[in-house]
Design a protein around this motif. Structure first.
Motif, PDB file in Angstrom:
ATOM      1  N   TRP A 109      -5.727  -1.434   8.186  1.00  0.00           N
ATOM      2  CA  TRP A 109      -6.068  -1.587   6.779  1.00  0.00           C
ATOM      3  C   TRP A 109      -5.009  -2.457   6.121  1.00  0.00           C
ATOM      4  N   LEU A 114       0.809  -1.212   0.000  1.00  0.00           N
ATOM      5  CA  LEU A 114       0.000   0.000   0.000  1.00  0.00           C
ATOM      6  C   LEU A 114       0.848   1.270   0.000  1.00  0.00           C
ATOM      7  N   LEU A 133      -8.685  -4.762  -0.132  1.00  0.00           N
ATOM      8  CA  LEU A 133      -8.300  -3.975   1.040  1.00  0.00           C
ATOM      9  C   LEU A 133      -9.273  -4.289   2.169  1.00  0.00           C
ATOM     10  N   LEU A 181      -3.787  -5.094   2.817  1.00  0.00           N
ATOM     11  CA  LEU A 181      -3.956  -5.506   1.430  1.00  0.00           C
ATOM     12  C   LEU A 181      -3.639  -6.985   1.303  1.00  0.00           C
ATOM     13  N   THR A 192      -9.429   2.128  -7.048  1.00  0.00           N
ATOM     14  CA  THR A 192     -10.152   1.034  -6.397  1.00  0.00           C
ATOM     15  C   THR A 192     -11.580   0.957  -6.913  1.00  0.00           C
TER      16      THR A 192
END
Length: 364
Positions: free
Chosen positions: A76, A48, A83, A78, A133
């Motif tokens: 958060w 990220l 995510l 990945l 995204t």
């Protein structure tokens, strides 16, 4: 250009990932056919920011009666192009429908895995200053692309409290310069403001600058408890709004988006600030209020709105009465400036130092 799409484009609401809302629900047979997540895709991003797969976010705020301050840490992560948000009390995203892309059924309470986390978005590409995204959805739809731009901030030497509650250190420094102190020096917020702890070298963060969506959308929460009572279709909804005095004509503009019937009415009593609309959607035999978004947001617009809010109204007048005009203006300007540099996501080094300060303030 469809009428509903035109009317939605007139309304701009902050839209981050997918605007957070409560409630979950089950999948719908009305959604368009799933598109394969694996088809026609670029390589899946592996990190990220700053070479890390996991970033952290913090929210420090008062409870409902303003008597207790608390903090929430969100992780958060990945993983294989998705995510995940890991937090104690996830706020599930609303359902989203677009003109061409279909119905986006998000992570729900039924599909949520607390150990793995809450699936927020499909990550299509990640750069140091830009993420592309799509809101996570069970059908794998990818049409609604969200582009977010970021600014990288080196936190070395920055006061940690400025990143948690920007006004707290500003207010503490102002009271100190005046030879005064907070009404309750032992309160959490007072001790946070007084803290001189700073971030070390290696602490970094990213701050969102803007969000732009590839399509307008309508969002709704299909919790049966939120269904509009007494109606089963959009015409019934329109008639109810007319009886309530909200509209003069019970003739909704109705279109089909993603296999669902959506409609809008022009609300009565609009003035020169612009036309106001009411939106609704038929879903599984019920009618729900829908909320439009063109996906646009910018930090500059947010800072301008904050500045206007802080410098207007009774609260600013009260601030002047307490501090005097010069100090009140200084407090507001400094708070805005510190907020301008507040981040959204922190790397591990920054998060460890935030955790240490919060633990110290909470007596751990």
């Amino acid at each position: 250009m469809l009428k509903i799409k035109n009317s939605v484009a007139l309304i701009t609401l902050p839209f981050f990932i997918a605007a957070c809302g409560g409630g979950g629900g089950s999948d719908s047979g009305n959604a368009s056919a799933p598109s394969s997540p694996a088809s026609n895709r670029t390589p899946v991003p592996q990190t990220l920011f700053d070479g890390e797969k996991t970033l952290y976010a913090y929210n420090v705020q008062q409870d409902d009666d303003f008597s207790v301050w608390g903090s929430t840490k969100t992780e958060w992560s990945l993983d294989q192009g998705v995510l995940y948000e890991k937090t104690a009390n996830p706020a599930f995203n609303p359902y989203i429908v677009t003109e061409k892309g279909g119905l986006y059924v998000p992570e729900t309470r039924e599909s949520y895995d607390a150990i793995q986390g809450f699936r927020h978005v499909f990550v299509q590409s990640v750069g140091e200053t830009e993420w592309v995204t799509t809101p996570y959805n069970q059908a794998g739809l990818r049409e609604l692309k969200m582009t977010r731009t970021f600014r990288v901030i080196d936190l070395n030497g920055v006061r940690i409290s400025e990143q948690l509650v920007p006004f707290a250190p500003v207010l503490y420094d102002l009271w100190t310069a005046r030879g005064e102190q907070a009404a309750d020096p032992e309160a959490f917020i007072s001790r946070l403001g007084a803290s001189q702890d700073v971030f070390p070298a290696g602490a970094k963060c990213i701050q969102m600058q803007s969000v732009k969506a590839g399509a307008v959308s309508l969002q709704f929460n299909p919790d049966p408890a939120l269904a509009i009572t007494g109606v089963r279709n959009l015409q019934g909804w329109a008639e109810q709004e007319k009886i309530a005095g909200n509209v003069s004509s019970a003739n909704p503009v109705i279109e089909t988006w993603g296999g669902l019937r959506v409609g809008y009415l022009v609300k009565d009593g609009t003035d020169n600030t612009g036309t106001e609309y009411l939106f609704a959607i038929e879903y599984q035999g019920q009618v729900y209020r829908a909320y439009p978004s063109d996906g646009s947001w910018s930090l500059d617009a947010f800072i301008n709105a904050l500045s206007n809010e802080l410098k207007q109204g009774n609260s600013y007048t009260e601030l002047i009465n307490i501090m005097g005009a010069d100090d009140a203006e200084s407090y507001v300007n400094q708070t805005i400036e510190v907020t301008r540099n507040k981040c959204d996501f922190y790397n591990t080094a920054a998060a460890e130092n935030i955790d240490t300060l919060l633990d110290k303030l909470n007596g751990k």
